[in-house]
Design an enzyme around this catalytic site. Structure first.
Site, PDB file in Angstrom:
ATOM      1  N   LYS A  85     -16.619  33.417 -53.132  1.00 10.75           N
ATOM      2  CA  LYS A  85     -17.755  32.527 -52.871  1.00 10.75           C
ATOM      3  C   LYS A  85     -17.923  32.367 -51.352  1.00 10.75           C
ATOM      4  O   LYS A  85     -16.981  31.976 -50.660  1.00 10.75           O
ATOM      5  CB  LYS A  85     -17.511  31.164 -53.511  1.00 10.75           C
ATOM      6  CG  LYS A  85     -17.528  31.221 -55.037  1.00 10.75           C
ATOM      7  CD  LYS A  85     -17.154  29.890 -55.652  1.00 10.75           C
ATOM      8  CE  LYS A  85     -18.202  28.846 -55.413  1.00 10.75           C
ATOM      9  NZ  LYS A  85     -17.841  27.557 -56.073  1.00 10.75           N
TER      10      LYS A  85
HETATM   11  C1  E4P Z   1     -20.232  25.563 -57.400  1.00 13.00           C
HETATM   12  O1  E4P Z   1     -20.396  26.596 -56.762  1.00 13.00           O
HETATM   13  C2  E4P Z   1     -20.010  24.294 -56.711  1.00 13.00           C
HETATM   14  O2  E4P Z   1     -18.801  24.425 -56.011  1.00 13.00           O
HETATM   15  C3  E4P Z   1     -19.911  23.093 -57.609  1.00 13.00           C
HETATM   16  O3  E4P Z   1     -20.475  23.320 -58.865  1.00 13.00           O
HETATM   17  C4  E4P Z   1     -20.477  21.863 -56.952  1.00 13.00           C
HETATM   18  O4  E4P Z   1     -20.487  20.821 -57.881  1.00 13.00           O
HETATM   19  P1  E4P Z   1     -20.577  19.289 -57.447  1.00 13.00           P
HETATM   20  O5  E4P Z   1     -21.928  19.058 -56.874  1.00 13.00           O
HETATM   21  O6  E4P Z   1     -20.377  18.520 -58.722  1.00 13.00           O
HETATM   22  O7  E4P Z   1     -19.488  19.048 -56.445  1.00 13.00           O
END
Ligand code: E4P
Length: 220
Positions: A85
């Protein structure tokens, strides 16, 4: 359609893998920090918790291109079938292109707008992750951003998949899938709120009570 769990909780991954059609597990630095586990031990353990199959997602923390690449290559060596990522920043867009030249699987993350997501797709990201609830909280429309990204990737034949993320309600998840998102990632509480429902429990209890009150025995 791919359903992921957004967590670093090994026990929950083990439990929910028995219940839901889980394609893998997504993490981010905040999720891993909360679990206080080392990434080198965590990723293989998550894999085992999924029965040895499934895709993992782990994020770099560097903000410069060279260190992003270095971290990505190290993450890629920890567990197979791991998607790196990369936050879609100026440096992130360069890192995405370079990682694709090295044949790494890449997800462009921290997407808060259609134009930003499109740039990640054009840079060659395999997945892009629009943050649905975070966009809603900012006064933007997360589901609409997912819809428009889906329209653009389809219209221009871009192979990038949308992995919608940052959810608080089952409705947001369903709306993103209806918009054509290929994948969604669910926080643990949300996964349980989909499979546990007081009204369903009440309905099932009533069936059992009605049967028992009349027959006072098992079904067969
Ligand atoms: C995914 O890529 C993100 O890291 C994650 O879903 C963010 O979620 P949140 O807004 O609940 O922290």
């Amino acid at each position: 359609m791919e359903i992921y769990l957004d967590t670093a909780d090994i026990e929950e991954v083990r439990k929910l893998s028995q219940v839901l059609p889980i394609a893998g597990v997504t993490t981010n630095p905040s999720i891993i920090a909360k679990s206080a586990q080392d990434i080198e031990t965590l990723l293989p353990e998550l894999k085992v918790a999924m029965g040895g199959k499934g895709r993992l997602f782990a994020q770099v923390i560097a903000s410069d291109v060279d260190t992003m690449i270095e971290e990505a290559l190290r993450i890629g060596n920890v567990a197979d079938n791991t998607v790196i990522k990369i936050p879609v920043t100026e440096a992130g867009l360069i890192a995405i292109k370079q990682l694709k030249q090295k044949n790494m699987l890449v997800l462009g993350t921290a997407i808060y707008s259609v134009s930003q997501g499109l740039m990640a797709a054009l840079a060659g990201a395999d997945y892009i992750a629009p943050y649905v609830h975070r966009m809603d909280r900012q006064g933007s429309d997360g589901v609409r951003v997912v819809k428009e990204l889906q329209t653009l990737t389809t219209m221009h034949n871009l192979p990038t998949k949308i992995l919608a993320a940052s959810f608080k309600t089952p409705r947001q998840v369903v709306d993103c899938l209806l918009a054509g998102a290929s994948a969604v990632t669910l926080p643990i509480e949300l996964a349980y709120s989909i499979i546990h429902s007081p009204v369903v429990d009440d309905a099932v209890t009533k069936f059992t009570d009605d049967w028992q009150n009349t027959f006072k025995r098992r079904l067969l």
